[in-house]
Design an enzyme around this catalytic site. Structure first.
Site, mmCIF file in Angstrom:
data_model
loop_
_atom_site.group_PDB
_atom_site.id
_atom_site.type_symbol
_atom_site.label_atom_id
_atom_site.label_comp_id
_atom_site.label_asym_id
_atom_site.label_seq_id
_atom_site.Cartn_x
_atom_site.Cartn_y
_atom_site.Cartn_z
ATOM 1 N N TYR A 195 36.779 37.949 49.759
ATOM 2 C CA TYR A 195 36.777 38.566 48.597
ATOM 3 C C TYR A 195 37.691 38.086 47.570
ATOM 4 O O TYR A 195 37.446 38.059 46.622
ATOM 5 C CB TYR A 195 36.480 40.010 48.904
ATOM 6 C CG TYR A 195 36.236 40.810 47.701
ATOM 7 C CD1 TYR A 195 35.024 40.681 46.990
ATOM 8 C CD2 TYR A 195 37.302 41.664 47.221
ATOM 9 C CE1 TYR A 195 34.857 41.543 45.777
ATOM 10 C CE2 TYR A 195 36.952 42.580 45.943
ATOM 11 C CZ TYR A 195 35.647 42.358 45.396
ATOM 12 O OH TYR A 195 35.612 43.290 44.190
ATOM 13 N N VAL A 264 38.089 42.370 35.079
ATOM 14 C CA VAL A 264 39.351 42.722 34.805
ATOM 15 C C VAL A 264 40.477 41.475 34.330
ATOM 16 O O VAL A 264 41.444 41.914 33.829
ATOM 17 C CB VAL A 264 40.116 43.749 35.956
ATOM 18 C CG1 VAL A 264 39.399 45.019 36.152
ATOM 19 C CG2 VAL A 264 40.439 43.079 37.085
#
Length: 310
Positions: A195, A264
């Site tokens: 991830y 982000v």
């Protein structure tokens, strides 16, 4: 309002938007909880449009690679959905969360089933399932992005991945909590490594606008092969519209009117089904984790062109 009749006329609109953004005083703040992203200049700005045939053009820093972060969740969702179909939805929902992207709250009430694939818990489930099916979720994603963008130089920034790992306690908690409900198949440390590397892929606005094209082509990849059925492409676009910008998805749909997904790192991708795809990047974020200039730019794009899904 300036209504544009052809994608070829989008370029003057991009130039106008770039000038408006340059004059805007509020640019937000970079994501300071990821050390490798904290030093980004919030005044950087790039925007690209890719047409269905692969023609791409842009303004500003549209060729500058940046950290894709949660934008990658769209592509892992598509790649896993293509492999396992509707079985995926037994393990992750399709509803807006109404909570921050890294929240643990809803998992307790909903027996370890994340609300949607774009909050962190849901993305962890999707990455886990893709890893089970491919043996290398991050590598499969990187190969896909290289192929669709035509840029073989796309790579994972190892420093960013390491930086994320140092602040990965919340994601580890999410992974272990879902594993306790049997909703994670791989060892949590393996999943987290996949991830963090997935989120640390660097790409430019041009790369991402091109890579998102299969969603505007109703599931068809750049080489003409089909990744998703038309129905599956519709599903991904729908979830992007309702869940793609964290707990600000309603406001994004109201202002922009396009399926979109933010990260982000300051990037946002958006889809005009049957017409084109967009990517905008500016590292300064609002309090909900979305690029201030990026949302404004997409808002102006749909206002000036009259292009939206509504």
């Amino acid at each position: 309002m300036v209504i544009m009749s052809s994608p070829l006329t989008f370029h003057p609109v991009l130039q106008r938007i770039a000038q408006e953004i340059a004059d805007a005083p509020d640019r937000g703040r970079p994501a300071d909880y990821i050390p490798a992203l904290a030093a980004c200049d919030p005044h950087r700005f790039g925007m690209a449009v890719a047409e269905l045939d692969g023609t791409v053009y842009g303004v500003g820093d549209w060729r500058q690679p940046f950290s894709t972060q949660s934008i990658t969740k769209v592509f892992t969702l598509a790649l896993d959905l293509a492999r396992e179909g509707d079985e995926l939805w037994e393990h992750v929902g399709r509803e807006p969360s109404g909570n921050p992207f890294n929240s643990l709250v809803q998992l307790e009430y909903e027996n370890g089933i994340p609300r949607n694939p774009f909050i962190n818990a849901g993305a962890l489930v999707v990455t886990d399932r893709l890893h089970t099916r491919t043996g290398d979720a991050a590598g499969t994603l990187l190969d896909f992005l290289r192929a669709e963008s035509g840029n073989e130089q796309l790579a994972i920034n190892k420093d960013v991945a390491a930086s994320e790992a140092t602040r990965g306690d919340r994601n580890a908690a999410l992974g272990h909590f879902m594993a306790s409900y049997g909703n994670i198949e791989n060892p949590v440390p393996v999943l987290l490594d996949q991830y963090f590397h997935q989120c640390s892929i660097e790409a430019s606005c041009a790369d991402l606008a091109l890579a998102t094209g299969f969603l505007a082509r109703h599931g068809i990849r750049s080489d003409g092969t089909r990744l998703l059925t038309q129905s599956q492409a519709k599903q991904v676009n729908a979830i992007m519209l309702t869940c793609g910008t964290y707990d600000a998805a309603g406001d994004f749909a109201y202002r922009v009117g396009l399926p979109g997904k933010s990260g982000v790192g300051g990037g946002i991708i958006a889809v005009v089904p049957g017409r084109c795809t967009l990517c905008v990047w500016s590292p300064g974020l609002d309090e909900r984790g979305n690029s201030v200039a990026g949302v404004t730019a997409l808002d102006r794009f749909t206002t000036l062109t009259g292009v939206s899904v509504f």
